[in-house]
Scaffold this motif. Sequence first.
Motif, PDB file in Angstrom:
ATOM      1  N   ASP A   1       0.503  -1.171  -0.076  1.00  0.00           N
ATOM      2  CA  ASP A   1       0.128   0.001  -0.261  1.00  0.00           C
ATOM      3  C   ASP A   1       1.220   1.168  -0.474  1.00  0.00           C
ATOM      4  N   ALA A   2       1.927   1.033   0.619  1.00  0.00           N
ATOM      5  CA  ALA A   2       2.705   2.067   0.701  1.00  0.00           C
ATOM      6  C   ALA A   2       3.887   2.485  -0.259  1.00  0.00           C
ATOM      7  N   LEU A   3       4.031   1.390  -0.992  1.00  0.00           N
ATOM      8  CA  LEU A   3       4.649   1.709  -2.195  1.00  0.00           C
ATOM      9  C   LEU A   3       3.920   1.956  -3.769  1.00  0.00           C
ATOM     10  N   ARG A   4       2.733   1.460  -3.315  1.00  0.00           N
ATOM     11  CA  ARG A   4       1.298   1.933  -4.739  1.00  0.00           C
ATOM     12  C   ARG A   4       1.116   3.804  -4.296  1.00  0.00           C
ATOM     13  N   ALA A   5       0.959   4.167  -3.100  1.00  0.00           N
ATOM     14  CA  ALA A   5       0.556   5.634  -3.291  1.00  0.00           C
ATOM     15  C   ALA A   5       1.748   6.314  -3.329  1.00  0.00           C
ATOM     16  N   ALA A   6       3.495   6.272  -2.935  1.00  0.00           N
ATOM     17  CA  ALA A   6       4.195   7.509  -2.624  1.00  0.00           C
ATOM     18  C   ALA A   6       4.875   6.908  -4.512  1.00  0.00           C
ATOM     19  N   LYS A   7       5.590   8.215  -4.546  1.00  0.00           N
ATOM     20  CA  LYS A   7       6.771   8.275  -5.963  1.00  0.00           C
ATOM     21  C   LYS A   7       7.880   7.239  -5.533  1.00  0.00           C
ATOM     22  N   ARG A   8       8.165   6.550  -6.413  1.00  0.00           N
ATOM     23  CA  ARG A   8       9.346   5.936  -6.046  1.00  0.00           C
ATOM     24  C   ARG A   8      10.113   5.918  -7.489  1.00  0.00           C
ATOM     25  N   PRO A   9      11.783   5.200  -6.902  1.00  0.00           N
ATOM     26  CA  PRO A   9      12.660   5.067  -8.027  1.00  0.00           C
ATOM     27  C   PRO A   9      11.933   4.604  -9.711  1.00  0.00           C
ATOM     28  N   ALA A  10      12.261   5.893 -10.394  1.00  0.00           N
ATOM     29  CA  ALA A  10      12.151   5.234 -12.678  1.00  0.00           C
ATOM     30  C   ALA A  10      12.948   4.270 -12.482  1.00  0.00           C
ATOM     31  N   GLN A  11      14.369   3.167 -11.860  1.00  0.00           N
ATOM     32  CA  GLN A  11      14.934   1.947 -12.528  1.00  0.00           C
ATOM     33  C   GLN A  11      14.310   1.087 -11.556  1.00  0.00           C
ATOM     34  N   GLY A  12      13.890   1.271 -10.463  1.00  0.00           N
ATOM     35  CA  GLY A  12      13.246   0.372  -9.677  1.00  0.00           C
ATOM     36  C   GLY A  12      13.922   0.284  -8.081  1.00  0.00           C
ATOM     37  N   PHE A  13      13.052  -0.787  -7.152  1.00  0.00           N
ATOM     38  CA  PHE A  13      13.448  -0.845  -5.823  1.00  0.00           C
ATOM     39  C   PHE A  13      13.588  -2.131  -6.025  1.00  0.00           C
ATOM     40  N   LEU A  14      14.692  -2.704  -4.739  1.00  0.00           N
ATOM     41  CA  LEU A  14      14.903  -4.106  -4.500  1.00  0.00           C
ATOM     42  C   LEU A  14      13.881  -4.355  -2.909  1.00  0.00           C
ATOM     43  N   LEU A  15      13.834  -5.844  -3.041  1.00  0.00           N
ATOM     44  CA  LEU A  15      12.901  -5.855  -1.986  1.00  0.00           C
ATOM     45  C   LEU A  15      14.031  -7.260  -1.557  1.00  0.00           C
TER      46      LEU A  15
ATOM     47  N   PHE B   1      13.964  -8.599  -6.578  1.00  0.00           N
ATOM     48  CA  PHE B   1      14.132  -9.992  -5.710  1.00  0.00           C
ATOM     49  C   PHE B   1      15.195 -10.457  -5.174  1.00  0.00           C
ATOM     50  N   SER B   2      15.300 -10.155  -4.665  1.00  0.00           N
ATOM     51  CA  SER B   2      16.744 -10.819  -3.848  1.00  0.00           C
ATOM     52  C   SER B   2      16.590 -11.929  -3.374  1.00  0.00           C
ATOM     53  N   PHE B   3      17.452 -13.690  -3.680  1.00  0.00           N
ATOM     54  CA  PHE B   3      16.953 -14.931  -2.962  1.00  0.00           C
ATOM     55  C   PHE B   3      18.360 -14.697  -1.925  1.00  0.00           C
TER      56      PHE B   3
ATOM     57  N   ARG C   1      10.469 -19.155  -7.889  1.00  0.00           N
ATOM     58  CA  ARG C   1      10.099 -19.997  -9.193  1.00  0.00           C
ATOM     59  C   ARG C   1       9.057 -19.076  -9.591  1.00  0.00           C
ATOM     60  N   SER C   2       7.997 -17.853  -9.451  1.00  0.00           N
ATOM     61  CA  SER C   2       7.405 -17.467  -9.880  1.00  0.00           C
ATOM     62  C   SER C   2       8.007 -15.851 -10.253  1.00  0.00           C
ATOM     63  N   VAL C   3       9.044 -15.750  -9.624  1.00  0.00           N
ATOM     64  CA  VAL C   3       9.665 -13.750  -9.724  1.00  0.00           C
ATOM     65  C   VAL C   3      10.505 -14.226 -10.846  1.00  0.00           C
ATOM     66  N   PRO C   4      10.207 -13.018 -12.240  1.00  0.00           N
ATOM     67  CA  PRO C   4      10.496 -12.873 -13.145  1.00  0.00           C
ATOM     68  C   PRO C   4      12.116 -13.184 -13.334  1.00  0.00           C
ATOM     69  N   PHE C   5      12.690 -13.712 -14.538  1.00  0.00           N
ATOM     70  CA  PHE C   5      13.809 -13.963 -14.501  1.00  0.00           C
ATOM     71  C   PHE C   5      14.918 -12.456 -14.748  1.00  0.00           C
ATOM     72  N   ASP C   6      13.744 -11.572 -15.007  1.00  0.00           N
ATOM     73  CA  ASP C   6      14.924 -10.266 -15.292  1.00  0.00           C
ATOM     74  C   ASP C   6      14.696  -9.359 -14.274  1.00  0.00           C
ATOM     75  N   ARG C   7      13.946  -9.679 -13.092  1.00  0.00           N
ATOM     76  CA  ARG C   7      14.226  -9.149 -12.095  1.00  0.00           C
ATOM     77  C   ARG C   7      14.889 -10.416 -10.624  1.00  0.00           C
ATOM     78  N   LEU C   8      15.632 -11.422 -10.923  1.00  0.00           N
ATOM     79  CA  LEU C   8      16.013 -12.188  -9.926  1.00  0.00           C
ATOM     80  C   LEU C   8      17.641 -11.067  -9.611  1.00  0.00           C
ATOM     81  N   LEU C   9      17.756 -10.907  -8.199  1.00  0.00           N
ATOM     82  CA  LEU C   9      18.929 -10.962  -7.868  1.00  0.00           C
ATOM     83  C   LEU C   9      19.436 -11.755  -6.782  1.00  0.00           C
ATOM     84  N   ILE C  10      20.788 -11.792  -6.164  1.00  0.00           N
ATOM     85  CA  ILE C  10      21.281 -12.852  -5.517  1.00  0.00           C
ATOM     86  C   ILE C  10      21.627 -11.937  -4.238  1.00  0.00           C
ATOM     87  N   GLU C  11      21.976 -12.804  -3.023  1.00  0.00           N
ATOM     88  CA  GLU C  11      22.239 -11.250  -1.822  1.00  0.00           C
ATOM     89  C   GLU C  11      22.729 -12.672  -0.486  1.00  0.00           C
TER      90      GLU C  11
END
Length: 282
Positions: free
Chosen positions: A153-167, A187-189, A206-216
């Motif tokens: 809800d907070a992300l949807r209502a707020a201004k967000r970085p144009a390049q994206g953000f990491l969960l 999303f970082s695994f 398994r449901s995270v798009p391959f182009d949104r996957l990161l590792i940590e």
Amino acid sequence: MNLFDAHLHLQDEWLLPHMDGIVEDLTKAGIAGAVVNGTSPDDWSTVSALGRRLPWVVPSYGLHPWDCGNRPADWQALLESRIATEPRARIGEIGIDRWILDRAKPDDPRLAGLRRTPLDEQLEVFVWQLELAAAQERAASIHCIDAWGALFDALRAAKRPAQGFLLHAYAGPVEMVKSFVDLGAYFSFNGSYLDPKRENQRNPFRSVPFDRLLIETDAPAMPLRSIWQRHELPTSPEGNLINHPANIAGVYEGLADFLGHRLGQLATQVEANFMRLFYPAK
């Protein structure tokens, strides 16, 4: 093979005494980028020093929800000043955390001396930092525990970085992955999810798009099972395991095995994703 750690705390007091060996191990492993996240003004200068020393460090500065209650009165000015003087810096670790309010034990040593901030106050601090990231065109690294609906809800209502953000260390419901993607999420695994007992945290990837996957690694926290560990550090005085940052190599191997990808294929995609989020083309 280039390796990228989307989230860790290289400035942590448990790692600093071993830093020379850690850097050597990371170099041998092939580290090419690592986002080192500050959590309060107390550690931002150490993060900055690591960024100057190590070319692969991406410094990131934020006020963590655990530190929200102890923030200094001028924390916003301190963060704005830090960002203004460091073009490579990103925003994070920021976020919200209901666990510290509802489930954390009163005597948890990790929270000793911290005021456990109500969620509405955490949200105010989080949104201010998120919108700073948006205004400054910097990616944001976000922490969330037990508050995925409130975060969405907070992300949807707020201004967000144009390049994206990491969960970072995403542990939310699989049903929310697409909704977060639509808002710009990566999303970082985390390597701790390779534990067979953590199926609920592992399976959404398994449901995270391959182009949104990161590792940590989130080192020194969240150690891997021994089968995926590649390096060890001495335990803490309390006997807790300390996650070596160079275990990032084991996370790559474990995630490739879990998802059924070739290791090289995974590494190539994660590199592209890391660069797109943290070093977007202007």
